[in-house]
Write an enzyme that holds these catalytic residues in place. Structure first.
Site, PDB file in Angstrom:
ATOM      1  N   ILE A  35      -4.915  -3.775   9.159  1.00 51.02           N
ATOM      2  CA  ILE A  35      -3.953  -4.184  10.192  1.00 51.02           C
ATOM      3  C   ILE A  35      -3.677  -3.017  11.138  1.00 51.02           C
ATOM      4  CG2 ILE A  35      -1.534  -4.846  10.590  1.00 51.02           C
ATOM      5  CD1 ILE A  35      -3.274  -7.196   9.784  1.00 51.02           C
ATOM      6  N   SER A  64      -1.964   8.745   5.667  1.00 48.56           N
ATOM      7  CA  SER A  64      -2.612   7.767   4.798  1.00 48.56           C
ATOM      8  C   SER A  64      -3.408   8.501   3.724  1.00 48.56           C
ATOM      9  CB  SER A  64      -3.555   6.871   5.609  1.00 48.56           C
ATOM     10  OG  SER A  64      -4.209   5.932   4.790  1.00 48.56           O
ATOM     11  N   ARG A  65      -3.346   7.990   2.514  1.00 50.20           N
ATOM     12  CA  ARG A  65      -4.117   8.608   1.433  1.00 50.20           C
ATOM     13  C   ARG A  65      -5.605   8.321   1.573  1.00 50.20           C
ATOM     14  NH1 ARG A  65      -1.727   6.173  -3.759  1.00 50.20           N
ATOM     15  NH2 ARG A  65      -1.744   4.411  -2.367  1.00 50.20           N
ATOM     16  N   LYS A 105       5.067  -6.562   8.600  1.00 54.57           N
ATOM     17  CA  LYS A 105       5.537  -7.665   7.761  1.00 54.57           C
ATOM     18  C   LYS A 105       4.957  -7.575   6.359  1.00 54.57           C
ATOM     19  CE  LYS A 105       1.634 -10.341   7.935  1.00 54.57           C
ATOM     20  NZ  LYS A 105       0.793 -10.264   6.794  1.00 54.57           N
TER      21      LYS A 105
END
Length: 176
Positions: free
Chosen positions: A14, A36-37, A90
């Protein structure tokens, strides 16, 4: 015009398919960093965690939290406490009860807390909203047809648990 510097936290499909193009297409907004990993972008500052980004990263004005909902409350609270605007992908949290304290924290910090959905402004949403406002809904049944493997092709499932249509217990299928 001042440029809004945004960091994306959680760089999955996303984020790549929706957030990066939207940021690139919006005047006055720039992608400043990724936390981010599992993923990064060439020529962009990358950090493994939001905490690392807030501590060691470039200046950012806002964070887009594209991580799983179970960790968003703590991430949103940390970002708001650091004076950042926060966009929640979301669903905005693991439960509705997580949102009121975040709304209060954003108000105290004078920052924006925004929950989004990539189709929120799609053409069918407003007519559906009008229709729903004129009808009493007594029950809802959802047949989930989206294949999680399409949206998360690099993983067997969420966390360490494999997800497949045959392994999804009936109790986890949405029914309201």
């Amino acid at each position: 015009m001042t440029t809004l510097r945004v960091a994306i936290v959680g760089f999955g499909k996303i984020a790549r398919d929706q957030h990066v193009p939207a940021i690139a297409a919006t005047d006055g907004v720039m992608l400043a960093a990724i936390a981010s990993r599992h993923a990064s972008l060439p020529d962009l500052p990358h950090f493994s965690t939001l905490e690392e980004l807030l501590r060691d990263g470039p200046p950012v004005d806002a964070v887009a939290l594209c991580t799983p909902p179970q960790v968003r409350r703590a991430q949103a609270a940390a970002a708001l406490a650091a004076g950042k605007h926060v966009m929640l992908e979301k669903p905005p949290g693991a439960s509705v009860s997580e949102l009121d304290p975040l709304i209060a924290l954003a108000a105290r910090a004078g920052r924006t807390l925004f929950a989004t959905w990539h189709s929120r402004f799609a053409p069918a949403v407003e007519p559906a909203r009008r229709w729903l406002a004129q009808h009493r809904i007594s029950s809802v049944s959802i047949s989930w047809k989206e294949d999680v493997r399409v949206w998360h092709p690099d993983r067997a499932g969420f966390g360490n648990r494999a997800v497949s249509a045959s392994s999804t217990p009936a109790s986890t299928r949405s029914r309201f």
